[in-house]
Design an enzyme around this catalytic site. Sequence first.
Site, PDB file in Angstrom:
ATOM      1  N   HIS A 102     -15.885  -8.431 -12.874  1.00 16.57           N
ATOM      2  CA  HIS A 102     -15.729  -7.717 -14.145  1.00 16.57           C
ATOM      3  C   HIS A 102     -15.494  -6.239 -13.904  1.00 16.57           C
ATOM      4  CE1 HIS A 102     -20.053  -7.893 -13.212  1.00 16.57           C
ATOM      5  NE2 HIS A 102     -20.136  -6.681 -13.743  1.00 16.57           N
ATOM      6  N   HIS A 104     -15.917  -2.577 -15.875  1.00 20.97           N
ATOM      7  CA  HIS A 104     -16.556  -1.864 -16.984  1.00 20.97           C
ATOM      8  C   HIS A 104     -15.593  -0.792 -17.474  1.00 20.97           C
ATOM      9  CE1 HIS A 104     -20.846  -3.037 -15.968  1.00 20.97           C
ATOM     10  NE2 HIS A 104     -20.273  -3.256 -14.801  1.00 20.97           N
TER      11      HIS A 104
HETATM   12  P1  5GP Z   1     -22.827  -5.372 -13.007  1.00 22.28           P
HETATM   13  O1  5GP Z   1     -22.884  -6.786 -12.487  1.00 22.28           O
HETATM   14  O2  5GP Z   1     -21.490  -4.732 -12.826  1.00 22.28           O
HETATM   15  O3  5GP Z   1     -23.936  -4.522 -12.444  1.00 22.28           O
HETATM   16  O4  5GP Z   1     -23.084  -5.365 -14.547  1.00 22.28           O
HETATM   17  C1  5GP Z   1     -23.247  -6.465 -15.346  1.00 22.28           C
HETATM   18  C2  5GP Z   1     -23.115  -5.986 -16.763  1.00 22.28           C
HETATM   19  O5  5GP Z   1     -23.228  -7.109 -17.623  1.00 22.28           O
HETATM   20  C3  5GP Z   1     -24.170  -4.976 -17.206  1.00 22.28           C
HETATM   21  O6  5GP Z   1     -23.529  -3.809 -17.697  1.00 22.28           O
HETATM   22  C4  5GP Z   1     -24.945  -5.699 -18.282  1.00 22.28           C
HETATM   23  O7  5GP Z   1     -25.324  -4.831 -19.326  1.00 22.28           O
HETATM   24  C5  5GP Z   1     -23.956  -6.744 -18.771  1.00 22.28           C
HETATM   25  N1  5GP Z   1     -24.577  -7.966 -19.251  1.00 22.28           N
HETATM   26  C6  5GP Z   1     -25.597  -8.647 -18.686  1.00 22.28           C
HETATM   27  N2  5GP Z   1     -25.870  -9.755 -19.396  1.00 22.28           N
HETATM   28  C7  5GP Z   1     -24.987  -9.786 -20.427  1.00 22.28           C
HETATM   29  C8  5GP Z   1     -24.782 -10.687 -21.512  1.00 22.28           C
HETATM   30  O8  5GP Z   1     -25.459 -11.699 -21.678  1.00 22.28           O
HETATM   31  N3  5GP Z   1     -23.783 -10.401 -22.375  1.00 22.28           N
HETATM   32  C9  5GP Z   1     -22.996  -9.272 -22.225  1.00 22.28           C
HETATM   33  N4  5GP Z   1     -22.050  -9.090 -23.137  1.00 22.28           N
HETATM   34  N5  5GP Z   1     -23.180  -8.390 -21.215  1.00 22.28           N
HETATM   35  C10 5GP Z   1     -24.163  -8.643 -20.328  1.00 22.28           C
END
Ligand code: 5GP
Length: 139
Positions: A102, A104
């Site tokens: 993903h 951001h």
């Molecule tokens: P990373 O893996 O890049 O650290 O971030 C994962 C991102 O997913 C975080 O910004 C977190 O806020 C978001 N996130 C985690 N769980 C969920 C979810 O259930 N739904 C959504 N829409 N975002 C999520």
Amino acid sequence: MSYDDDNIFAKILRGEIPSMKVFEDGETFAFMDIMPRSPGHCLVIPKTPCRNILDASPAQLSACMATVHKLANAAMTAFEADGITLQQFSEEAGGQEVFHLHFHILPRHAGVRPGPPGIQGDMDEIKANAQKLIAALGE
Ligand code: 5GP
């Protein structure tokens, strides 16, 4: 490192858990981050399995980038932003928490730092921001 089908974004793609979609095409899906680090923080993912940047195919990356480009410009309009921060974390040591690739997209305003990660946002506010993004995409 292999892809785990049970990660939360795979569940979102399968419709097993809800998300606030702002855009989708054949290859990608974009939705609001529920712990936004800036108003309008959203995520772009490929629809096909991929753990992170390290195992992504050129086709997955280019499809995601096309959607990131679209969303970044829409976010500039929707939030009258001054700039965009694009983030991508790969593997735990790289800061990754959800193991489906993903990107951001954080709309930014001059002099305003992003908030801390991991803090649940106000769902009504996130919904309103999703609507703003959708409207800007349609312009
Ligand atoms: P990373 O893996 O890049 O650290 O971030 C994962 C991102 O997913 C975080 O910004 C977190 O806020 C978001 N996130 C985690 N769980 C969920 C979810 O259930 N739904 C959504 N829409 N975002 C999520």
